[in-house]
Design a protein around this motif. Structure first.
Motif, PDB file in Angstrom:
ATOM      1  N   ALA A 157       0.809  -1.219   0.000  1.00 19.73           N
ATOM      2  CA  ALA A 157       0.000   0.000   0.000  1.00 19.73           C
ATOM      3  C   ALA A 157       0.842   1.269   0.000  1.00 19.73           C
ATOM      4  N   LEU A 158       2.041   1.229   0.577  1.00 23.64           N
ATOM      5  CA  LEU A 158       2.828   2.456   0.726  1.00 23.64           C
ATOM      6  C   LEU A 158       3.174   3.101  -0.618  1.00 23.64           C
ATOM      7  N   PRO A 159       3.706   2.384  -1.629  1.00 23.98           N
ATOM      8  CA  PRO A 159       4.044   3.045  -2.905  1.00 23.98           C
ATOM      9  C   PRO A 159       2.863   3.167  -3.871  1.00 23.98           C
ATOM     10  N   ASN A 160       1.654   2.933  -3.412  1.00 22.61           N
ATOM     11  CA  ASN A 160       0.500   2.970  -4.314  1.00 22.61           C
ATOM     12  C   ASN A 160       0.324   4.355  -4.944  1.00 22.61           C
ATOM     13  N   LYS A 161       0.655   5.393  -4.183  1.00 25.10           N
ATOM     14  CA  LYS A 161       0.581   6.759  -4.722  1.00 25.10           C
ATOM     15  C   LYS A 161       1.522   6.929  -5.908  1.00 25.10           C
ATOM     16  N   MET A 162       2.711   6.359  -5.802  1.00 19.04           N
ATOM     17  CA  MET A 162       3.681   6.428  -6.891  1.00 19.04           C
ATOM     18  C   MET A 162       3.174   5.689  -8.135  1.00 19.04           C
ATOM     19  N   ASP A 163       2.518   4.528  -7.925  1.00 19.64           N
ATOM     20  CA  ASP A 163       1.985   3.767  -9.057  1.00 19.64           C
ATOM     21  C   ASP A 163       0.986   4.585  -9.861  1.00 19.64           C
ATOM     22  N   HIS A 164       0.066   5.239  -9.157  1.00 20.95           N
ATOM     23  CA  HIS A 164      -0.950   6.036  -9.846  1.00 20.95           C
ATOM     24  C   HIS A 164      -0.323   7.241 -10.540  1.00 20.95           C
ATOM     25  N   TYR A 165       0.697   7.840  -9.927  1.00 19.93           N
ATOM     26  CA  TYR A 165       1.350   8.997 -10.549  1.00 19.93           C
ATOM     27  C   TYR A 165       2.043   8.585 -11.840  1.00 19.93           C
ATOM     28  N   ILE A 166       2.707   7.424 -11.831  1.00 19.16           N
ATOM     29  CA  ILE A 166       3.392   6.949 -13.029  1.00 19.16           C
ATOM     30  C   ILE A 166       2.394   6.659 -14.139  1.00 19.16           C
ATOM     31  N   LYS A 167       1.296   6.023 -13.804  1.00 15.22           N
ATOM     32  CA  LYS A 167       0.303   5.648 -14.814  1.00 15.22           C
ATOM     33  C   LYS A 167      -0.504   6.847 -15.307  1.00 15.22           C
TER      34      LYS A 167
END
Length: 399
Positions: free
Chosen positions: A250-260
């Motif tokens: 859950a912690l890097p989920n923000k990064m995943d959405h930003y990349i996509k």
């Protein structure tokens, strides 16, 4: 007087004269009426009989009522005794053996984690495992509450510790991304491969709990999750607990959405602390690396500078201990790490020595060999498998 005698009399009167026949008929009717009256009297008891029956029923009810009153009084006495013991000892009445089991269970849980170190592929790892009792609690918490809540916000290419997602899922998604990329841009392009440095040991609890608080609306559920996270200390999560795996997703989920969504990277996948972005522009990937570094700093995540790099697709991509090669014809070749082949060769020689010394059985060796071979079937590594197979046969069948 019976009906047979009546019949004989009637026949005699009829033979002598008509008057006799009439008298016989009247006599028969009288006898029939009398029989009917007697039958009715037998079916309808008299008032005295009914009164006597009613009295007997009343006496039986009174006796039953008295017995019920005695049972109620005994139940009340027992309940009063239980209330007195509970108020005096502040405990419910339980068996002494059950109390001893509860005390033993409490002592085990108070010991905390089972901590030990292992060497995995040449890397030392510190394991913090919990007792089976707490493991059951964490399993129920993650499978039925935490993961269903968090999974709704994950991107599709975030694969790890989720049902029907794992290493095979991530490797297949990388294949799929390379296939799609080749259809649009050909075999020329670049890939940004990143890795988190000491990810589990450096997870920031403040950033993690902030994310969990936004997702978990139930205060009781959040309190349980927070307690399990805080048990690992001020920073970091221990390997060996399911709660650690779920929170690490859950912690890097923000990064995943930003990349996509913000950087517009279509061909991206991440497996826990390993990730890969594919794009035709090297300059755009350099910009993506800059933004990823900023988000990681905000989340308290540190990138591994040695493993984080931008490479040409023609050189191949290293992702999840697998070397992906996109050829000019669009064929995707999967190659295992050379180190894995070397490590298996050394393991077989070590197993041979242990079998000769009696420390290991041949059945265990065969199980390990079949497991390794089954995993290697997912790669384009026929000749590597053949060489290791020949070594296996020479060591355990020809010697």
């Amino acid at each position: 007087m019976s009906f047979k005698s009546i019949d004989t009399a009637v026949k005699g009167f009829m033979a002598s004269n008509p008057i006799g026949w009439i008298l016989a008929a009247i006599t028969a009717v009288v006898m029939i009426v009398k029989g009917i009256i007697d039958l009715v009297k037998s079916l309808n008891p008299s008032y005295d009989d009914l009164k006597e029956k009613a009295k007997e029923c009343k006496d039986a009810w009174e006796e039953t009522k008295n017995e019920l009153d005695e049972v109620k009084n005994k139940i009340k006495e027992v309940q009063e005794a239980i209330d007195e013991l509970n108020s005096r000892d502040k405990l419910s009445i339980v068996d002494q053996a059950d109390l001893e089991k509860l005390e033993q269970q409490l002592a085990i849980l108070q010991q905390g984690f089972y901590e030990f170190n292992i060497i995995e592929r040449g890397k030392p790892r510190h394991i913090q495992s919990v007792h089976i009792s707490e493991r059951v609690v964490q399993r129920c918490l993650c499978d039925y509450s935490l993961v269903p809540i968090l999974k709704r916000s994950f991107i599709y290419d975030n694969g790890a510790c989720i049902k029907l997602r794992g290493i095979d899922f991530a490797l297949n998604r990388m294949n799929r991304h390379l296939e799609k990329y080749y259809r649009h841009y050909g075999s020329e392009g670049y890939a940004l491969v990143f890795d988190f440095s000491k990810y589990f040991n450096s997870i920031d609890h403040v950033a993690l709990l902030k994310i969990l608080r936004e997702k978990i609306t139930d205060d009781r559920l959040y309190a349980i999750v927070k307690q399990l996270v805080d048990d690992f200390g001020e920073n970091g999560l221990g390997l060996g607990s399911q709660i650690s795996q779920s929170c690490a997703l859950a912690l890097p989920n923000k990064m995943d959405h930003y990349i996509k969504e913000q950087l517009g990277i279509k061909y991206y996948c991440r497996y826990m602390d390993d990730g890969c972005l594919i794009h035709h522009s090297k300059e755009h990937l350099q910009y993506c690396l800059k933004k990823i570094t900023e988000i990681c700093t905000e989340l308290g995540i540190k990138l591994n500078t040695k493993k984080t790099q931008i490479v040409k697709l023609s050189r191949g991509i290293n992702f999840l201990k697998t070397h992906f090669i996109l050829t000019k014809t669009g064929k995707i070749v999967r190659k295992p790490y050379r180190k894995n082949i070397t490590l298996m060769r050394r393991k077989l020689k070590t197993f041979k020595r242990w079998v000769d010394e009696g420390k290991m059985t041949f059945e265990d060796v065969a199980t390990s060999w079949c497991s390794w071979r089954g995993h290697q079937l997912k790669f384009n590594s026929y000749w590597a498998r053949r060489r290791i197979h020949d070594l296996y046969v020479r060591l355990f069948y020809w010697s």
